[in-house]
Design an enzyme around this catalytic site. Sequence first.
Site, short mmCIF file in Angstrom:
data_model
loop_
_atom_site.label_atom_id
_atom_site.label_comp_id
_atom_site.label_asym_id
_atom_site.label_seq_id
_atom_site.Cartn_x
_atom_site.Cartn_y
_atom_site.Cartn_z
N LYS A 262 -8.24 -11.02 3.14
CA LYS A 262 -7.32 -9.94 2.81
C LYS A 262 -8.08 -8.64 2.64
O LYS A 262 -9.26 -8.65 2.29
CB LYS A 262 -6.59 -10.26 1.49
CG LYS A 262 -5.59 -11.39 1.57
CD LYS A 262 -4.93 -11.60 0.22
CE LYS A 262 -3.94 -12.74 0.26
NZ LYS A 262 -2.76 -12.42 1.09
N ARG B 90 2.10 -22.08 2.79
CA ARG B 90 2.96 -23.03 3.49
C ARG B 90 2.25 -24.34 3.79
O ARG B 90 2.87 -25.40 3.90
CB ARG B 90 3.49 -22.39 4.79
CG ARG B 90 2.44 -22.12 5.84
CD ARG B 90 2.93 -21.16 6.92
NE ARG B 90 3.13 -19.83 6.36
CZ ARG B 90 3.61 -18.80 7.06
NH1 ARG B 90 3.95 -18.96 8.33
NH2 ARG B 90 3.75 -17.62 6.50
#
Length: 492
Positions: free
Chosen positions: A268, A342
Amino acid sequence: MKIEIVKTNYKTEVDALIIPVFVDDAQALARIDGMIGGTLRDELVKSEFSAELGQKIMVRGRDKVKASNVVLLGAGEKSRYKTETLRRLGGEISKIADDNYFSRVAIELPKNSTGNVWALAEGLWLSEYRFNKYKETSETPKLKQALLFLKNPNINHERALQGAALAVLGTTFARDLVNEPSNKMRPKEIVQIAREIEASTSQINARIFTKKELEEDGFGAINAVSAGSYTEPYLIHLVYRPDKGKVRKKIALLGKGITFDSGGISLKPAEKMSNMKADMAGAATLLGLFRVLPILELQVEIHAVLPVCENMLSNKGVKPGDVIKSYSGKTIEILNTDAEGRVILADGLSYISKKIMPQIIIEFSTLTGACLVALGENIAAIMTKSAKLKRDLLRASRRCGEKLWPLPLEQDYKKKMESDIADIKNISLDRWAGAIMGGLFLAEFVPPEIEFAHIDIAGPSFFEKSTISYIPSGGSGYGVRLLLEYLRIVSQ
């Protein structure tokens, strides 16, 4: 803050009497003007008070009113009034008290309903929340006592107050977990909290899977995501069973518990990475719920599954292009290590489907920035194929003020996650419909006979800056009140 329900008495001595007023309610303004000896009219002209939501005007109390001050607080248009209006006015009242050093106020409710009592109490209590445990000095709320004026108070109003207290307790518990720095709230600390919840009541039991057990039992997705961190992963399974009566439903809840998300090799950007301590907000929501669940005495069996780990960068971490085998047996091609939520949730969903076999699964996760782009910071997305589950959750949302908006699980988009070398890819190769793609991925790990809802809380779970009067910056505790309302609906 102590909140009491009392019969309306304008002779009560308080720092301020606060009266919500609707737009164009001339009759109410005339009544208040008569109570304070006709001094209101001039102040209204000077201030251009129009009663827009949150607008306020303060005058000195006199004549029939013993309060030192009388505050008119705008409640907006009467046609748009709902209980959420009172929650937000509760936050405004706390701010008024802080700004003016009011410690004791009386509040006249616009209607004598239990819903109004509940909502105003929630707004007052939630707005006094502070996370200041690491500060040497910090300000505390000025308001110590609020009297809710009702014409005809009864036992149902007291019960509403108790219900609000319960919702606030669970919500602030979740806020605390999200606001903790990631070096203080690691997977092992979440396990300890789960153990403490288990120890508090005979109705809750906990099963904790350690790293070794996760490896032995085939939780390949959780193990892959956590491989880059020295901090060991866990899978927490909490179950609430009623003491008495027949169990009407079995519901499973799943919460994403990434205690810090660096993005892994798909790193990130540094900007705002410190907020990634909040990537476990889904797990915090479920812990906040279970903190208060036994008090509700619901005839519903409720399971909460929390995969908890860190997503860190190291030479042991999963790499883009790797293929892993999930608990379901399906293989996943990892194209982006920052789409890790996920992946661990896939193992959680498969575990729930195989071992718990509930009628309903509801999953909470800070899954996608795309959801924040689509719906902003105040609204979570709900994705489900079940019309009934969607209807019940949206109904709960309207009651509690935690906003939901449905997005479709568009089946045509599933092709974008087809992999040449595995059963499924963890992302699509284009940037379109990112929130929906996350929901479609998760749905692949739930059998069709189980009703499933994915709720993406990336927006409302954490506020960099407060935009709602009763929600300060930081963790919001989103989802606790939503689930409490939903469980009341399905247990009726």
